[in-house]
Design a protein around this motif. Structure first.
Motif, PDB file in Angstrom:
ATOM      1  N   SER A 404      52.722  97.490 118.894  1.00  0.00           N
ATOM      2  CA  SER A 404      53.383  97.091 120.131  1.00  0.00           C
ATOM      3  C   SER A 404      54.504  98.056 120.498  1.00  0.00           C
ATOM      4  O   SER A 404      54.992  98.829 119.674  1.00  0.00           O
ATOM      5  CB  SER A 404      53.977  95.691 119.985  1.00  0.00           C
ATOM      6  OG  SER A 404      55.073  95.716 119.079  1.00  0.00           O
ATOM      7  N   PHE A 405      54.928  97.972 121.764  1.00  0.00           N
ATOM      8  CA  PHE A 405      56.062  98.779 122.205  1.00  0.00           C
ATOM      9  C   PHE A 405      57.278  98.500 121.321  1.00  0.00           C
ATOM     10  O   PHE A 405      57.981  99.416 120.907  1.00  0.00           O
ATOM     11  CB  PHE A 405      56.410  98.455 123.662  1.00  0.00           C
ATOM     12  CG  PHE A 405      55.425  98.984 124.685  1.00  0.00           C
ATOM     13  CD1 PHE A 405      54.346  99.764 124.308  1.00  0.00           C
ATOM     14  CD2 PHE A 405      55.594  98.704 126.023  1.00  0.00           C
ATOM     15  CE1 PHE A 405      53.446 100.260 125.235  1.00  0.00           C
ATOM     16  CE2 PHE A 405      54.703  99.185 126.975  1.00  0.00           C
ATOM     17  CZ  PHE A 405      53.624  99.962 126.581  1.00  0.00           C
ATOM     18  N   LEU A 406      57.525  97.217 121.035  1.00  0.00           N
ATOM     19  CA  LEU A 406      58.712  96.865 120.247  1.00  0.00           C
ATOM     20  C   LEU A 406      58.644  97.473 118.857  1.00  0.00           C
ATOM     21  O   LEU A 406      59.636  98.021 118.363  1.00  0.00           O
ATOM     22  CB  LEU A 406      58.837  95.346 120.156  1.00  0.00           C
ATOM     23  CG  LEU A 406      59.993  94.816 119.296  1.00  0.00           C
ATOM     24  CD1 LEU A 406      61.333  95.352 119.792  1.00  0.00           C
ATOM     25  CD2 LEU A 406      59.993  93.290 119.285  1.00  0.00           C
ATOM     26  N   GLU A 407      57.497  97.396 118.232  1.00  0.00           N
ATOM     27  CA  GLU A 407      57.365  97.955 116.888  1.00  0.00           C
ATOM     28  C   GLU A 407      57.583  99.460 116.885  1.00  0.00           C
ATOM     29  O   GLU A 407      58.045 100.030 115.895  1.00  0.00           O
ATOM     30  CB  GLU A 407      55.976  97.644 116.337  1.00  0.00           C
ATOM     31  CG  GLU A 407      55.745  96.173 116.034  1.00  0.00           C
ATOM     32  CD  GLU A 407      54.308  95.882 115.715  1.00  0.00           C
ATOM     33  OE1 GLU A 407      53.962  95.792 114.518  1.00  0.00           O
ATOM     34  OE2 GLU A 407      53.498  95.743 116.662  1.00  0.00           O
ATOM     35  N   ARG A 408      57.264 100.127 117.983  1.00  0.00           N
ATOM     36  CA  ARG A 408      57.308 101.590 118.028  1.00  0.00           C
ATOM     37  C   ARG A 408      58.673 102.149 118.435  1.00  0.00           C
ATOM     38  O   ARG A 408      58.907 103.351 118.311  1.00  0.00           O
ATOM     39  CB  ARG A 408      56.234 102.085 118.995  1.00  0.00           C
ATOM     40  CG  ARG A 408      54.843 101.730 118.539  1.00  0.00           C
ATOM     41  CD  ARG A 408      53.828 101.817 119.672  1.00  0.00           C
ATOM     42  NE  ARG A 408      53.598 103.181 120.093  1.00  0.00           N
ATOM     43  CZ  ARG A 408      52.830 103.517 121.127  1.00  0.00           C
ATOM     44  NH1 ARG A 408      52.260 102.573 121.856  1.00  0.00           N
ATOM     45  NH2 ARG A 408      52.655 104.778 121.445  1.00  0.00           N
ATOM     46  N   ILE A 409      59.555 101.300 118.951  1.00  0.00           N
ATOM     47  CA  ILE A 409      60.844 101.803 119.419  1.00  0.00           C
ATOM     48  C   ILE A 409      61.599 102.444 118.261  1.00  0.00           C
ATOM     49  O   ILE A 409      61.763 101.860 117.191  1.00  0.00           O
ATOM     50  CB  ILE A 409      61.679 100.667 120.037  1.00  0.00           C
ATOM     51  CG1 ILE A 409      61.050 100.214 121.355  1.00  0.00           C
ATOM     52  CG2 ILE A 409      63.131 101.113 120.281  1.00  0.00           C
ATOM     53  CD1 ILE A 409      61.643  98.940 121.907  1.00  0.00           C
ATOM     54  N   THR A 410      62.085 103.659 118.470  1.00  0.00           N
ATOM     55  CA  THR A 410      62.798 104.402 117.427  1.00  0.00           C
ATOM     56  C   THR A 410      64.252 104.680 117.778  1.00  0.00           C
ATOM     57  O   THR A 410      65.037 105.024 116.901  1.00  0.00           O
ATOM     58  CB  THR A 410      62.101 105.741 117.149  1.00  0.00           C
ATOM     59  OG1 THR A 410      61.989 106.471 118.380  1.00  0.00           O
ATOM     60  CG2 THR A 410      60.714 105.531 116.566  1.00  0.00           C
ATOM     61  N   ARG A 411      64.603 104.563 119.055  1.00  0.00           N
ATOM     62  CA  ARG A 411      65.997 104.844 119.433  1.00  0.00           C
ATOM     63  C   ARG A 411      66.395 103.961 120.603  1.00  0.00           C
ATOM     64  O   ARG A 411      65.620 103.754 121.544  1.00  0.00           O
ATOM     65  CB  ARG A 411      66.198 106.318 119.783  1.00  0.00           C
ATOM     66  CG  ARG A 411      67.667 106.691 120.020  1.00  0.00           C
ATOM     67  CD  ARG A 411      67.857 108.196 120.068  1.00  0.00           C
ATOM     68  NE  ARG A 411      67.604 108.823 118.785  1.00  0.00           N
ATOM     69  CZ  ARG A 411      68.526 108.958 117.831  1.00  0.00           C
ATOM     70  NH1 ARG A 411      69.763 108.521 118.014  1.00  0.00           N
ATOM     71  NH2 ARG A 411      68.208 109.555 116.690  1.00  0.00           N
ATOM     72  N   VAL A 412      67.605 103.437 120.516  1.00  0.00           N
ATOM     73  CA  VAL A 412      68.214 102.627 121.575  1.00  0.00           C
ATOM     74  C   VAL A 412      69.370 103.434 122.144  1.00  0.00           C
ATOM     75  O   VAL A 412      70.271 103.840 121.397  1.00  0.00           O
ATOM     76  CB  VAL A 412      68.723 101.281 121.017  1.00  0.00           C
ATOM     77  CG1 VAL A 412      69.399 100.459 122.110  1.00  0.00           C
ATOM     78  CG2 VAL A 412      67.580 100.503 120.381  1.00  0.00           C
ATOM     79  N   THR A 413      69.336 103.690 123.445  1.00  0.00           N
ATOM     80  CA  THR A 413      70.315 104.570 124.086  1.00  0.00           C
ATOM     81  C   THR A 413      71.122 103.780 125.105  1.00  0.00           C
ATOM     82  O   THR A 413      70.561 102.999 125.872  1.00  0.00           O
ATOM     83  CB  THR A 413      69.594 105.742 124.775  1.00  0.00           C
ATOM     84  OG1 THR A 413      68.838 106.449 123.790  1.00  0.00           O
ATOM     85  CG2 THR A 413      70.575 106.680 125.446  1.00  0.00           C
ATOM     86  N   VAL A 414      72.435 103.992 125.101  1.00  0.00           N
ATOM     87  CA  VAL A 414      73.335 103.232 125.965  1.00  0.00           C
ATOM     88  C   VAL A 414      74.110 104.177 126.870  1.00  0.00           C
ATOM     89  O   VAL A 414      74.678 105.172 126.405  1.00  0.00           O
ATOM     90  CB  VAL A 414      74.332 102.397 125.127  1.00  0.00           C
ATOM     91  CG1 VAL A 414      75.284 101.626 126.040  1.00  0.00           C
ATOM     92  CG2 VAL A 414      73.577 101.430 124.227  1.00  0.00           C
ATOM     93  N   LEU A 415      74.143 103.853 128.151  1.00  0.00           N
ATOM     94  CA  LEU A 415      75.001 104.524 129.125  1.00  0.00           C
ATOM     95  C   LEU A 415      76.066 103.529 129.538  1.00  0.00           C
ATOM     96  O   LEU A 415      75.759 102.500 130.147  1.00  0.00           O
ATOM     97  CB  LEU A 415      74.189 104.966 130.344  1.00  0.00           C
ATOM     98  CG  LEU A 415      73.225 106.126 130.114  1.00  0.00           C
ATOM     99  CD1 LEU A 415      72.146 106.147 131.175  1.00  0.00           C
ATOM    100  CD2 LEU A 415      73.980 107.440 130.104  1.00  0.00           C
ATOM    101  N   GLY A 416      77.310 103.809 129.184  1.00  0.00           N
ATOM    102  CA  GLY A 416      78.353 102.858 129.534  1.00  0.00           C
ATOM    103  C   GLY A 416      79.554 102.952 128.639  1.00  0.00           C
ATOM    104  O   GLY A 416      80.134 104.019 128.455  1.00  0.00           O
ATOM    105  N   LYS A 417      79.914 101.824 128.035  1.00  0.00           N
ATOM    106  CA  LYS A 417      81.160 101.717 127.279  1.00  0.00           C
ATOM    107  C   LYS A 417      80.998 102.239 125.852  1.00  0.00           C
ATOM    108  O   LYS A 417      79.898 102.542 125.401  1.00  0.00           O
ATOM    109  CB  LYS A 417      81.605 100.256 127.262  1.00  0.00           C
ATOM    110  CG  LYS A 417      81.867  99.678 128.648  1.00  0.00           C
ATOM    111  CD  LYS A 417      82.379  98.255 128.596  1.00  0.00           C
ATOM    112  CE  LYS A 417      81.332  97.282 128.131  1.00  0.00           C
ATOM    113  NZ  LYS A 417      81.785  95.876 128.194  1.00  0.00           N
TER     114      LYS A 417
END
Length: 1017
Positions: A404-417
């Motif tokens: 699944s997409f969720l299983e494959r996610i390797t990086r979480v990127t944040v624009l903001g604080k």
């Protein structure tokens, strides 16, 4: 060469964009190969159109209004996450290189970086040539490309002469990956994915023609891509001024509302690999969404994942629950992008039912065919073609070969604080934009302050510059500007948070005026100018002080933050190293750890000898720091508490007393002798509402419990908070304490029930975390006074007085502390291992204590030492205090209880561990089984009375808990000290026993250990 080909593949895939479920790999349709073995039933076609809406998505999930409402779960819709200046600084940061090349867009008006251009073209063509030559890339009809096509992709020995010219696109302009108009495909022959299509310039975008290539094409680039365009591309000339106006857009504030509005404007717009036909692939979709705010993201999805304010690597996070907890924590900080190799999505949040969803441009996903097995033994799968920008949940692909997409996610990127306390340990901050050094105004504040050491900087001593911040300022850099105007860039070290600290050292600073700046581009967080003298000051250059020392600075947020930074750096060693130090001066004499080393330019560390016990350590640290910085300091002589009353204290003894010595260091040494003689562990166990104390209770927050905070346990031990190791993506947080032993040795321990003992009852003792009571020096009156509790309840300048810790049970206290240490829910299996780690650490410390006792007793030929009566068993002086272990053994028993009872705690409070109530029973069973295995697998060894070694497991130790209730007497043999059973083979070597009357007393006192509570004084 293999590395170059890998880099080139990354660049090539980036030009082509994102196919979605294929991961941007060797072909958008490769997924069908797993469904090609033999006849397929009609219920499991190889390819099919995806339904609309997609599985799991309802019509309301495809509306802007729905996600505006859901976004408020993470923060106000109109909260400014990046203001225009923040966007500009972010753009400047993206211009910095990552992996040897700029992360952001190229400046088409700047001079061409020829070596970088040569490298990019060579790597690109080498990759393409290898793929075409090997037959990995084919014609649309499945035949191999002729040799002359492969030759067209061969890297040239040198680039043709560059003659950069600026144009604008009047229509769609295709950028080919190689200098050939032909299309190439992978073996799947999915014609949606032309592997020679790198990107597409849209009308109005600026294109720079770099050089005419053999064969008639132009080597060209936009700000975000490099490739080859046809000679007859629809381009028109443009002046540099017009190009600058087109390239540069005025930044707009980035808010949740504005980003959602921009994203949903593109809902259902067509997908296009590399922008084919004006469509959008995943990275182009995000470029268009965020480009409207003046933020130019890279073209490649993998580099977009590195282009946030911060990002979190979740590749090793195996639990989907923990991964989603990280994603939701990130969403409270700003706009979240979710990346896996070859694809990137804009996270929308969770539905009311808790389903995570995203909006993204993608081509396809795999769907399992339930109950269908193909002739080759593989499970049947259907390639569902999406080919548009749409909303999906993250479960698409579950149960397929791609997962699944969720299983494959390797990086979480944040624009903001900034990541703050919750995510700092997991986050990788972007580089700071090169800070702009102010020409005129240069200042700091109490919350963002610049300090330097020594007190009089000079060219003969190393210069330390230290910056502290009360709150996380996000990406920043510390820059020093030398007197000649050059920027000095030594290694900068960072510490903790809160407070957050940056410090650096220059071994030979040039004399003259220096500037220190902490900032990000045009955002200057703190700045200070100071002079560096040619020589250090002469001793007593500033005049003789009749007092031990007279304050010159105030205890305020800046100096308190500096104190926290100093304590944290002093004990900042790898937590996995079980280190001890023989005395305090060993720590203080390390210039890499002591931020105030030789701060007075007197060589003072060589003349200081400090061997504190547990009560002295907090006072010695605070007094040493106050002496160095010239801050107010005082201590009170207190009772130990008795007859059911907590300890109470007398009037403060301040540093304004006659120094009794002519030198600064001797005066300090004499004053510290008074401190050592005047304080004891009860000095910090005073009642919470007592004003006449050295310390006072604080709120249970990270901002209040900073390094340097004192912890008083109810039974006679003091610790100092030495640092917080933040919770990471795959690791758990740790609160580290430092403590001293009666023999003067100093060590560290982790926070948990067995090492930080606590009771919320305050009728006889005030336990818990306590801050130093702020002292105020009145120079005119010549007095030092302390703030009252009432003043501290209302203060905005200091940590407020609070009774938080005493509201609820001891279990409530420990649960709240665990929530501070690990802001995200804990995986129970991993947390249980942490508790066993802490028990093992406690055993290791006890081995040292018992060995010290044995050595002492052997030195006196086992002549009995006197055993105190009653409460004095825990607190006294002399050999019993130094070599018996009643307090340590009570902590050990509490540690054993914590390990044994952890599964019960999970059963009582499953939500704290991210468990649904239905999951708790099975998890608890698994925990109990895993605990026994873990305890059995950990061993330690003690030396028996006959000199032989005896190995025990932690399981042995836990099973002997009852015998540790009477195992603290140093007159007893070592076998009894380690709980050997009577009449066992292990006890056969025991040759020393405590006197009979001592043993009788221990049996009477056993009830204290059975209840895990010391008696009242």
């Amino acid at each position: 060469m293999r590395r170059l080909l890998a880099i080139a593949a990354t660049l090539l895939v980036g030009c082509g964009g994102c196919s979605g479920a294929d991961g941007g790999g060797p072909g958008g349709g490769d997924g069908v190969s797993s469904a090609s073995g033999g006849e397929r039933p009609d219920s499991c076609p190889a390819r099919a159109e995806a339904p609309s809406p997609l599985p799991g998505v309802e019509a309301r999930h495809r509306t802007l209004a729905y996600w505006k409402e859901r976004a408020e779960t993470y923060g106000p819709l109109d909260e400014v996450l990046l203001d225009p200046d923040g966007v500009r600084n972010h753009e400047r940061a993206l211009a910095l290189p990552v992996e040897d090349r700029p992360l952001g867009h190229a400046d088409l008006l700047a001079e061409v970086d020829v070596p970088l251009l040569r490298t990019e073209v060579t790597e690109r063509l080498a990759f393409l040539h290898e793929r075409v030559s090997s037959g990995a890339y084919l014609r649309a009809d499945g035949t191999r490309l002729p040799a002359e096509v492969a030759d067209a992709f061969r890297p040239p020995e040198r680039l043709p002469a560059l003659s950069p010219e600026l144009r604008t696109a009047r229509g769609l302009v295709r950028f080919r990956c190689g200098p050939l108009a032909d299309s190439v495909y992978t073996e799947s022959l999915d014609l949606r994915f032309d592997r020679n299509n790198c990107s597409t310039a849209h009308p109005g975008e600026v294109v720079q023609l770099l050089a005419r290539w053999e064969g008639g094409m132009w080597l060209a680039r936009t700000g975000y891509t490099l490739g080859f365009v046809a000679e007859d591309s629809d381009l028109s000339p443009v002046t540099p001024e017009q190009a600058r106006a087109r390239v540069e857009s005025e930044p707009r504030p980035i808010t949740r509302r504005a980003v959602l509005e921009a994203a949903f404007e593109l809902l259902d717009s067509p997908y296009g690999w590399g922008g084919e036909g004006g469509g959008r692939d995943c990275s182009r979709f995000l470029m268009d969404v965020l480009g409207g705010f003046g933020l130019d993201l890279p073209r490649h999805s993998g580099r977009q994942a590195l282009a946030g304010t911060f990002s979190i690597d979740v590749a090793e996070v195996e639990s989907e629950r923990e991964k989603l907890l990280l994603v939701d924590s990130a969403a409270r900080k700003g706009i979240v992008l979710l990346h896996f190799p070859g694809h990137i999505m804009l996270y929308l949040g969770r539905t009311e039912e808790g389903t995570p969803m995203a909006i993204h441009a993608f081509a396809e996903y795999l769907e399992p065919c339930e109950g269908v097995t193909l002739d080759d033994g593989t499970r049947g799968e259907t390639l569902r073609m999406v080919d548009r920008v749409t909303v999906s949940d993250l479960s698409l692909g579950r149960g397929t070969s791609r997962t699944s997409f969720l299983e494959r996610i390797t990086r979480v990127t944040v624009l903001g604080k900034a990541p703050g306390v919750e995510l700092r340990g997991a986050a990788s901050l972007r580089s700071a934009a090169p800070v702009v050094v102010p020409e005129e105004e240069c200042r700091d504040t109490l919350d963002l302050a610049v300090f330097r050491s020594p007190s009089v900087p000079n060219a003969q001593e190393p210069l330390r510059v230290i910056v502290t911040a009360s709150e996380d300022p996000g990406p920043v850099e510390l820059v020093l500007v030398a007197p000649d105007g050059s920027r000095v860039t030594p290694e900068v070290r960072t510490l903790g948070g809160p407070p957050y600290t940056w410090w650096t050292r220059i071994d030979s600073p040039a004399p003259g005026r220096w500037t220190a700046v902490l900032g990000d581009g045009s955002r200057v967080a703190a700045c200070e100018r100071f002079a560096v003298r040619t020589h250090p000051p002469e001793p007593n250059e500033e005049g003789r002080d009749p007092a031990a020392w007279t304050p010159r600075w105030k205890w305020e947020r800046d100096t308190e933050n500096l104190y926290s930074a100093w304590v944290e750096q002093l004990f900042d060693y790898p937590i996995d190293e079980d280190l001890t130090w023989p005395d305090l001066q060993t720590l203080l004499r390390d210039p890499d750890r002591n931020l105030l080393y030789d701060h007075l330019s007197l060589g003072e560390e060589a003349d200081i000898a400090l061997g504190p016990d547990c009560a002295d350590l907090p006072y010695f640290l605070r007094a040493y720091f106050a002496w160095k910085v010239k801050l107010p300091f005082a201590f009170r002589r207190c009772s130990r508490g008795n007859n059911g009353r907590p300890p109470f204290c007398g009037e403060p003894n301040t540093t304004l007393a006659d120094r009794q010595s002519g030198g600064d260091v001797p005066a300090f040494t004499l004053f510290m002798r008074d401190v050592a003689n005047g304080v004891h562990s009860a000095s910090a166990r005073t009642a919470p509402d007592d004003d006449g104390t050295d310390v006072y209770p604080v709120p249970m927050t990270r901002e209040a419990i900073t390094p340097g905070t004192v912890f008083a346990d109810p039974y006679g031990h003091l610790l100092v908070v030495a640092g917080w190791i933040p919770q990471g993506a795959t690791s758990y947080g740790i609160l580290v304490g430092a403590d001293a032993q009666p023999d003067g040795t100093i060590g560290r321990r982790r926070f948990w029930r067995g090492s930080f003992l606590f009771t919320p009852e305050t009728d006889q003792v005030g336990a818990g975390f306590k801050a130093w009571r702020p002292l105020v020096y009145d120079a005119e009156a010549g007095t030092i006074t302390a703030l009252t509790n009432d003043e501290l309840r209302r203060t905005d300048e200091h940590v407020r007085w609070s009774a938080d810790q005493y509201e609820g049970t001891a279990d409530d206290f420990y649960d709240r502390m665990e929530a501070l240490i690990n802001p995200r829910p804990l995986d129970p299996q991993a947390m249980q291992r942490v508790l066993v780690d802490a028990l093992e650490e406690a055993v290791a410390r006890r081995i040292v204590s018992v060995d010290n006792g044995v050595e002492f007793m052997e030195g006196r030929r086992w002549a009995p030492i006197e055993m105190p009566s009653g409460y004095d068993v825990f607190e006294t002086t002399g050999a019993w205090e130094d070599y018996s272990t009643p307090a340590r053994d009570m902590r050990l028993l509490i540690s054993i209880d914590a390990v044994r009872g952890f599964a019960d705690a999970v059963e009582r409070n499953p939500e704290r561990f991210g468990l649904a109530a239905s999951e708790a029973a099975e998890t608890v069973r698994a925990l109990r089984a895993a605990l026994e295995e873990d305890l059995r697998g950990r061993t330690f060894t003690y030396r028996r009375s006959d000199g032989g070694d005896r190995r025990l497991t932690l399981l042995d130790l836990v099973e002997r808990a009852e015998r540790f209730e009477v195992a603290y007497h140093p007159n007893d043999c070592v076998e009894i000290r380690w709980g050997a059973a009577p009449d066992s083979d292990e006890m056969s070597t025991c040759d020393h026993r405590a006197p009979p009357d001592h043993r009788a007393r221990m049996l009477r006192y056993r009830q204290w250990f059975q209840s895990r509570r010391r008696p009242p004084r």
